[in-house]
Design a protein around this motif. Structure first.
Motif, mmCIF file in Angstrom:
data_model
loop_
_atom_site.group_PDB
_atom_site.id
_atom_site.type_symbol
_atom_site.label_atom_id
_atom_site.label_comp_id
_atom_site.label_asym_id
_atom_site.label_seq_id
_atom_site.Cartn_x
_atom_site.Cartn_y
_atom_site.Cartn_z
ATOM 1 N N ARG A 81 0.830 -1.197 0.000
ATOM 2 C CA ARG A 81 0.000 0.000 0.000
ATOM 3 C C ARG A 81 0.872 1.258 0.000
ATOM 4 O O ARG A 81 1.927 1.303 0.634
ATOM 5 C CB ARG A 81 -0.935 0.005 1.206
ATOM 6 C CG ARG A 81 -1.979 -1.103 1.157
ATOM 7 C CD ARG A 81 -2.961 -0.971 2.306
ATOM 8 N NE ARG A 81 -3.697 0.285 2.248
ATOM 9 C CZ ARG A 81 -4.753 0.498 1.474
ATOM 10 N NH1 ARG A 81 -5.205 -0.469 0.687
ATOM 11 N NH2 ARG A 81 -5.379 1.667 1.483
ATOM 12 N N GLU A 107 -6.526 -2.738 3.423
ATOM 13 C CA GLU A 107 -7.062 -1.382 3.559
ATOM 14 C C GLU A 107 -7.588 -1.154 4.981
ATOM 15 O O GLU A 107 -7.311 -0.122 5.608
ATOM 16 C CB GLU A 107 -8.178 -1.144 2.543
ATOM 17 C CG GLU A 107 -8.782 0.250 2.639
ATOM 18 C CD GLU A 107 -9.883 0.511 1.632
ATOM 19 O OE1 GLU A 107 -10.303 1.671 1.501
ATOM 20 O OE2 GLU A 107 -10.338 -0.462 0.980
ATOM 21 N N ARG A 108 -8.324 -2.110 5.489
ATOM 22 C CA ARG A 108 -8.868 -1.974 6.841
ATOM 23 C C ARG A 108 -7.751 -1.971 7.880
ATOM 24 O O ARG A 108 -7.786 -1.210 8.850
ATOM 25 C CB ARG A 108 -9.856 -3.095 7.135
ATOM 26 C CG ARG A 108 -11.131 -3.031 6.304
ATOM 27 C CD ARG A 108 -12.200 -3.941 6.863
ATOM 28 N NE ARG A 108 -12.614 -3.488 8.191
ATOM 29 C CZ ARG A 108 -13.359 -4.201 9.030
ATOM 30 N NH1 ARG A 108 -13.765 -5.406 8.684
ATOM 31 N NH2 ARG A 108 -13.703 -3.722 10.211
ATOM 32 N N HIS A 149 -4.599 -1.049 7.406
ATOM 33 C CA HIS A 149 -3.896 0.224 7.255
ATOM 34 C C HIS A 149 -4.635 1.331 8.016
ATOM 35 O O HIS A 149 -4.043 2.091 8.797
ATOM 36 C CB HIS A 149 -3.786 0.557 5.762
ATOM 37 C CG HIS A 149 -2.978 1.777 5.466
ATOM 38 N ND1 HIS A 149 -2.848 2.279 4.186
ATOM 39 C CD2 HIS A 149 -2.269 2.621 6.262
ATOM 40 C CE1 HIS A 149 -2.087 3.356 4.213
ATOM 41 N NE2 HIS A 149 -1.724 3.589 5.452
ATOM 42 N N ASN A 150 -5.936 1.427 7.805
ATOM 43 C CA ASN A 150 -6.731 2.453 8.482
ATOM 44 C C ASN A 150 -6.715 2.272 10.001
ATOM 45 O O ASN A 150 -6.651 3.242 10.764
ATOM 46 C CB ASN A 150 -8.168 2.428 7.971
ATOM 47 C CG ASN A 150 -8.285 2.892 6.526
ATOM 48 O OD1 ASN A 150 -7.412 3.606 6.027
ATOM 49 N ND2 ASN A 150 -9.341 2.476 5.849
ATOM 50 N N PHE A 151 -6.785 1.020 10.435
ATOM 51 C CA PHE A 151 -6.788 0.716 11.871
ATOM 52 C C PHE A 151 -5.475 1.162 12.514
ATOM 53 O O PHE A 151 -5.478 1.850 13.546
ATOM 54 C CB PHE A 151 -7.004 -0.785 12.061
ATOM 55 C CG PHE A 151 -6.971 -1.249 13.488
ATOM 56 C CD1 PHE A 151 -8.058 -1.062 14.320
ATOM 57 C CD2 PHE A 151 -5.852 -1.890 14.000
ATOM 58 C CE1 PHE A 151 -8.037 -1.493 15.638
ATOM 59 C CE2 PHE A 151 -5.818 -2.326 15.311
ATOM 60 C CZ PHE A 151 -6.912 -2.122 16.135
ATOM 61 N N ASN A 193 -3.236 3.290 11.321
ATOM 62 C CA ASN A 193 -3.137 4.747 11.229
ATOM 63 C C ASN A 193 -3.902 5.411 12.368
ATOM 64 O O ASN A 193 -3.447 6.398 12.968
ATOM 65 C CB ASN A 193 -3.712 5.235 9.892
ATOM 66 C CG ASN A 193 -2.628 5.608 8.903
ATOM 67 O OD1 ASN A 193 -1.511 5.953 9.281
ATOM 68 N ND2 ASN A 193 -2.950 5.554 7.624
ATOM 69 N N GLY A 194 -5.075 4.877 12.675
ATOM 70 C CA GLY A 194 -5.889 5.428 13.753
ATOM 71 C C GLY A 194 -5.211 5.306 15.104
ATOM 72 O O GLY A 194 -5.276 6.233 15.929
#
Length: 392
Positions: A33, A376-377, A379-381, A383-384
């Motif tokens: 990613r 994707e999920r 990565h977002n997790f 990052n959060g």
């Protein structure tokens, strides 16, 4: 740029190329990613000398300390595995061994987060390391780490404490998330991110031709899983032994091999039930595409990759009502959820052999489970977690 250290005692090496291969596949998808940089720390638990020279550990001890593995940078430090402790000291020893490794790594790779891929001993060790290096920690539960290790009270306490201290928690199924909450882990920090499947490698083929290439003439059941008691291969052997003319191929390695071979011989089924040993991914894909049914009789799972790989191959599954089974078997085309007994497993297999669903209808159940969606999920997790940590 998000810099991630993936910490996992469950990761392939040259002596065990299929060991935790799903962790490798997930990590490769995450590393691909934009805006993500990943390095893997895959520790090796070895006993003190001279036990470390025992054939059981010799190949593991011979692995390099650092290597490139399928495009990923993998560090393989040793940690002390003390025999006779029942694993109680694993997390402490792991954290002790990894501090100098991560300190050295951080000079050139200033990681933002530690993401663990198995709850024990990785999780408790990661909590200690996160405190040392001032970074957030994510711990993933996969199934046996929660269901098996928590049977030991001393280790259960370490697991629950790590779950309560983690910045974020992941489960591979909704059922496993419920199990984590029941242990006392905070529900508001747990996300379910299901695994992915390679829809290119695992795809329907000409079943008859593929079966003939494997030397099988007749109905074929495949099973994919380590030869350990948890996987219940003995139940599956008994089930197929009761189905005249049906073949069974079990792909996997482990300490139960001799006992299972003796069971096959005792049932008089050596000509139609085979222990194939460990197979590389391409041969697993061939076996699943050839099979009429994939069956796995595990006593516990999170959400088994073998289930999804079979469905992606157009092969329906027969599994017990464990873990994420009901997230996967959402219709009759996907297979059958059965009681964990030889008779029920045999009935589920026989039902699918008598009225096989179309391969395209079976595959449709796997199509939502992509590695792209998984990464994707994830990565977002992550990052959060980093954003929240910096905010506080």
């Amino acid at each position: 740029m998000l810099r991630v250290v993936v910490l996992s005692t469950l990761f392939p090496d040259a002596s065990r190329p299929n060991f935790g291969i799903f962790v490798e596949r997930q990590t490769r998808a995450l590393a691909a990613r934009a805006g993500v940089d990943v390095q893997i720390v895959a520790p090796r638990g070895l006993p003190p000398f001279p036990l470390s020279r025992h054939p059981r550990y010799a190949q593991l001890a011979a692995q390099p300390v650092r290597e490139a593995w399928n495009g990923l940078i993998v560090h393989r430090p040793r940690f002390l595995n003390l025999p006779g402790t029942g694993g109680r000291a694993h997390a402490t020893m792991l954290a002790h061994a990894l501090r100098p490794t991560l300190a050295e790594l951080r000079r050139t790779f200033p990681f933002d987060v530690i993401s663990t891929e198995f709850f024990f001993p990785d999780g408790p060790a990661a909590i200690a390391l996160g405190e040392t290096f001032g970074v957030p920690v994510s711990i993933k539960a996969r199934g046996s780490d929660i269901h098996q290790w928590t049977r030991r009270p001393a280790i259960a306490r370490q697991i629950v404490a790590a779950g309560q201290a983690a910045d974020g928690l992941l489960s591979v199924s909704l059922a496993l998330r419920d199990d984590m909450i029941a242990l006392g882990m905070p529900a508001d920090r747990i996300q379910c991110i299901v695994t992915g499947v390679d829809l290119t490698r695992f795809a329907p083929r000409d079943r008859i031709a593929t079966k003939h290439a494997l030397g099988v003439d007749g109905p074929l059941v495949a099973s994919i899983g380590a030869l350990i008691p948890l996987k219940g291969h003995d139940l599956l052997i008994d089930a197929v032994a009761s189905l005249p003319g049906v073949h069974l191929a079990i792909a996997g390695q482990g300490p139960e091999r001799e006992r299972l071979a003796a069971r096959i011989s005792a049932r008089g089924c050596s000509s139609r039930i085979r222990l194939c040993g460990p197979l590389p991914p391409d041969q697993i894909a061939e076996l699943l595409a050839a099979a009429d049914v994939m069956a796995l009789a595990s006593s516990s799972e999170g959400l088994a990759n073998a289930w999804l790989e079979a469905l992606a191959s157009g092969t329906p599954i027969v599994i017990p009502d464990i873990g994420g089974a009901r997230q996967v078997v959402t219709g009759a085309d996907a297979g059958r959820i059965v009681d964990r007994t030889p008779a029920a497993i045999a009935a589920g297999i026989a039902d699918l052999l008598a009225a096989p669903p179309a391969a395209t209808a079976v595959r449709a159940h796997a199509e939502p489970f992509t590695w792209a969606a998984n990464s994707e999920r994830l990565h977002n997790f992550l990052n959060g977690l980093v954003a929240a940590h910096r905010g506080t």
